[in-house]
Design an enzyme around this catalytic site. Structure first.
Site, short mmCIF file in Angstrom:
data_model
loop_
_atom_site.label_atom_id
_atom_site.label_comp_id
_atom_site.label_asym_id
_atom_site.label_seq_id
_atom_site.Cartn_x
_atom_site.Cartn_y
_atom_site.Cartn_z
N ASP A 153 -22.86 -1.61 40.28
CA ASP A 153 -21.49 -1.56 40.79
C ASP A 153 -20.99 -2.95 41.19
O ASP A 153 -21.67 -3.96 41.00
CB ASP A 153 -21.42 -0.57 41.96
CG ASP A 153 -20.15 0.26 41.97
OD1 ASP A 153 -19.13 -0.22 41.48
OD2 ASP A 153 -20.21 1.40 42.48
N GLU A 198 -17.72 -2.57 36.70
CA GLU A 198 -16.87 -3.50 37.45
C GLU A 198 -15.40 -3.06 37.40
O GLU A 198 -14.51 -3.85 37.67
CB GLU A 198 -17.07 -4.94 36.97
CG GLU A 198 -16.79 -5.21 35.52
CD GLU A 198 -15.35 -5.55 35.21
OE1 GLU A 198 -14.94 -6.69 35.34
OE2 GLU A 198 -14.62 -4.61 34.81
N ILE A 201 -11.92 -4.75 35.65
CA ILE A 201 -11.14 -5.84 36.26
C ILE A 201 -10.98 -7.03 35.31
O ILE A 201 -9.90 -7.60 35.19
CB ILE A 201 -11.81 -6.28 37.57
CG1 ILE A 201 -11.57 -5.23 38.64
CG2 ILE A 201 -11.29 -7.63 38.03
CD1 ILE A 201 -12.28 -5.50 39.94
N ASP A 220 -12.11 4.34 39.47
CA ASP A 220 -12.74 5.65 39.56
C ASP A 220 -11.78 6.76 39.13
O ASP A 220 -10.58 6.71 39.41
CB ASP A 220 -13.18 5.95 41.00
CG ASP A 220 -14.33 5.07 41.45
OD1 ASP A 220 -14.75 4.19 40.69
OD2 ASP A 220 -14.80 5.28 42.58
#
Length: 655
Positions: A153, A198, A201, A220
């Protein structure tokens, strides 16, 4: 003959798609991984009983035998302090038998052991607080535990901004931190799936395949139906990056969590499957309080849908057409064995009949069409297929024994009387007098003519037979739609015809005049294709206008646009990853389409911040007349609940 690629080039799927990137190849994830994860239902509060019970349910419910084998304990499994030697350990209260024992339990069930870690100084969902930045040591630990996959994560990871929990605008790319863990895993004597998380992004599709096996394309998933539209809009420019060993991850499934209706779950599962996302169950299958309901279980166990996801060809479906006001759209892609899969999504919450025109997915005919959720099969399907679709449901179709768009066999499409042969169900993507027809004759003769009559005109066209005596070609008119007929009079019997649509005329943004705040912008060399520039800042009070000469009738427009308005913070609410585009002809009611993302580079660090990457979307427009036509690209209704800004406009082709 128009090859299938010509038809697809009119749609968003084929413009500027990349070749597959250099990928990590350690023999795993040849198809998208399937399994179960604690997070969607249990958040960051897993425990040993929960994991073991749900793992056993994978076996008992017949899910493991269908491929759901990776069992991952997400955030919340560890403790704040590492052991004296610096290695990770588990929370002994939550996992009293420990992680090595958990891995053995899973392996004894013929399941695979997945763990979770973070690339920052803390785990997402902290506490616990002190776990990150020990890549080599953690990789060794995971290997010693016989871990099979790692979800990695991106929380608490940006030092320059004080390690915030979530930072959607980090000071540098997250890529180096994921590269560190990739190298650490590669150094172990154990092949592990590496899941890069990630949140899309830095547009990880451009770099993640070289480091891992899957990458989260966006933020999410949220427990709402609207998350499906948002996620698909973000997936649209990434489908071309999917392939064996490298999979865009649309996030975990909400099927079975009591959030969606069964038709909505079918849509969710269908699209995740055909876009080749990893299929990770996020529902409680079986614990002390909860058992998955049987209807949702049957969605997850649908063997055809799973087979589409696990197909050896490994090619993702892509967006083909979207009708925003009408509330439906089409995604499609190839399968092994010459098959094709297509999904027609009903965005309206009402049951209705929907029609798929086969040429929209590059086909003209299918010997067999399987309607997966309807459970029916149709034979000898010509040009279009119609079926009832439940509200928010999806018509999921598998096509076998197909012919490409524009190919019409006389045996299938025609009837003959004497020297006259009539072909029916001829498809026109646009209304135009400039379709090319090639008539294939059964046996040659040295000279002669054939007469061709289209229902789109009362004129008879004469076509000279080639010197080989095997074919004749001409230019004919067709109307938009699938109701055209063509009659051919020939002394020779007609085997087939091939129809090629017009290439049309391209009008770059440079011939459009701007109004309001809209303005022309130059792009970097090789971008904003095929023009090199664009018109931006189109809001509800500004537009781009041009006078375009053509013939009367309904016209298909292939519009080149740019949208990299990625929903990060807004993804928790109503962020959709779409922008509102309207096109109006001669002052008529505009056609509105919410275009998906087009950007194939990072909106933080990429060239033009992703705002130089064009895609194409097709719309059928009414109101055209012979001669000059007033064409307006805008954002009508943008201030009334749709996005405030239109996508940037590169140009359009009028067919």
């Amino acid at each position: 003959m128009a090859p299938k690629s010509f038809y697809l080039s009119l749609l968003p799927v084929a413009l500027g798609y990349p070749h597959l990137q250099t990928r990590l190849d350690n023999g795993v994830a040849r198809t998208p991984q399937m399994g179960w994860n604690t997070y969607n239902h249990y958040s960051c509060s897993p425990n040993e009983t929960i994991v073991r019970s749900n793992a056993q349910a994978l076996v008992d419910l017949g899910l493991a035998s269908l491929g759901y084998r990776y069992v991952t304990t997400d955030c919340g499994w560890t403790v704040a302090d590492r052991l004296p030697d610096g290695s990770l350990t588990w929370n002994e209260t939550l996992f009293p038998q420990g992680f090595p024992a958990l891995g053995k339990y899973l392996h004894d069930l013929d399941l695979l052991f997945g763990v979770y870690q973070d690339s920052g100084i803390k785990l997402c969902g902290s506490p616990p607080d002190n776990v990150g930045n020990h890549e080599e040591q953690d990789a060794k630990t995971f290997a010693s535990w016989e871990v099979d996959s790692l979800k990695y994560d991106n929380c608490y990871s940006d030092a320059a901004t004080g390690y915030p929990n979530v930072n959607y605008e980090p000071s540098i790319s997250p890529q180096p931190r994921f590269a560190d863990m990739s190298r650490a895993l590669a150094a172990q004597n154990r092949s592990m799936i590496f899941q890069i998380c990630e949140w899309g992004i830095d547009f990880p599709a451009q770099w993640a395949p070289a480091l891992g096996h899957s990458w989260r394309i966006g933020n999410d998933i949220i427990p709402h139906w609207r998350a499906i539209f948002r996620t698909l809009n973000q997936a649209a420019p990434q489908t071309g990056f999917a392939g064996p060993g490298q999979w865009p991850d649309l996030d975990m499934l909400e099927v079975g969590n009591g959030i969606l209706s069964i038709p909505e779950e079918q849509t969710h599962f269908s699209l995740w499957a055909i876009l080749k996302s990893p299929l990770t169950i996020g529902a409680a299958l079986k614990d002390e309080k909860t058992s998955i309901n049987q209807d949702s279980l049957q969605v997850l166990k649908q063997k055809d849908v799973i087979s589409f996801n696990q197909d050896a060809l490994g090619v993702s479906a892509s967006l083909q057409r979207r009708w925003t006001e009408e509330g439906y759209e089409v995604w499609s892609g190839p399968l092994s064995g010459g098959r094709t899969v297509a999904a027609v999504i009903n965005w309206k919450n009402e049951s209705r009949d929907l029609t798929l025109d086969l040429p929209d997915i590059g086909l003209q005919y299918a010997g067999t069409v399987k309607n997966i959720w309807d459970g029916s099969t149709a034979q000898n399907v010509q040009t279009s297929y119609t079926a009832s679709v439940q509200g928010h449901g999806t018509m999921l179709l598998e096509f076998q024994d197909t012919t490409a768009s524009g190919q019409y066999s006389g045996h299938t499409f025609a009837t003959s009387t004497g020297s006259s042969t009539t072909f029916r169900r001829i498809y026109g993507i646009t209304t135009s007098p400039k379709y090319n027809i090639t008539v294939k004759l059964s046996k040659g003769h040295s000279s002669g003519d054939v007469k061709i009559q289209s229902t789109a005109s009362n004129k008879t066209i004469t076509a000279r037979v080639s010197t080989s005596g095997t074919e004749a070609s001409a230019q004919i008119p067709l109307a938009a739609g699938s109701s055209n007929s063509i009659t051919i009079v020939s002394p020779q019997s007609v085997d087939s015809i091939i129809i090629t649509p017009p290439t049309g005329t391209y009008y770059p943004n440079t011939v459009f005049e701007t109004s309001g705040g809209a303005n022309a912008v130059s792009c970097g060399a090789g971008y904003c294709q095929p023009v090199g520039s664009k018109i931006g800042n189109i809001d509800a009070n500004s537009a781009a206008r041009a006078v375009i000469p053509t013939t009367a009738g309904a016209k298909y427009l292939a519009i080149d646009y740019i949208n990299n308005d990625v929903a990060f913070d807004s993804s928790w609410g109503w962020g959709s990853n779409s922008r509102n585009l309207t096109v109006s002809i001669n002052g008529n009611t505009p056609v509105r389409v919410e275009v998906p993302l087009s950007g194939q580079h990072s909106e933080l660090f990429g060239p033009g911040k992703g705002w130089w990457d064009a895609a194409t979307i097709g719309v059928l427009t009414e109101g055209w007349k012979d001669g000059d036509n007033d064409v307006v690209i805008g954002n009508e209704g943008g201030g009334n609940g749709f996005t405030s800004w239109a996508p940037d406009f590169v140009g359009l082709r009028v067919l």
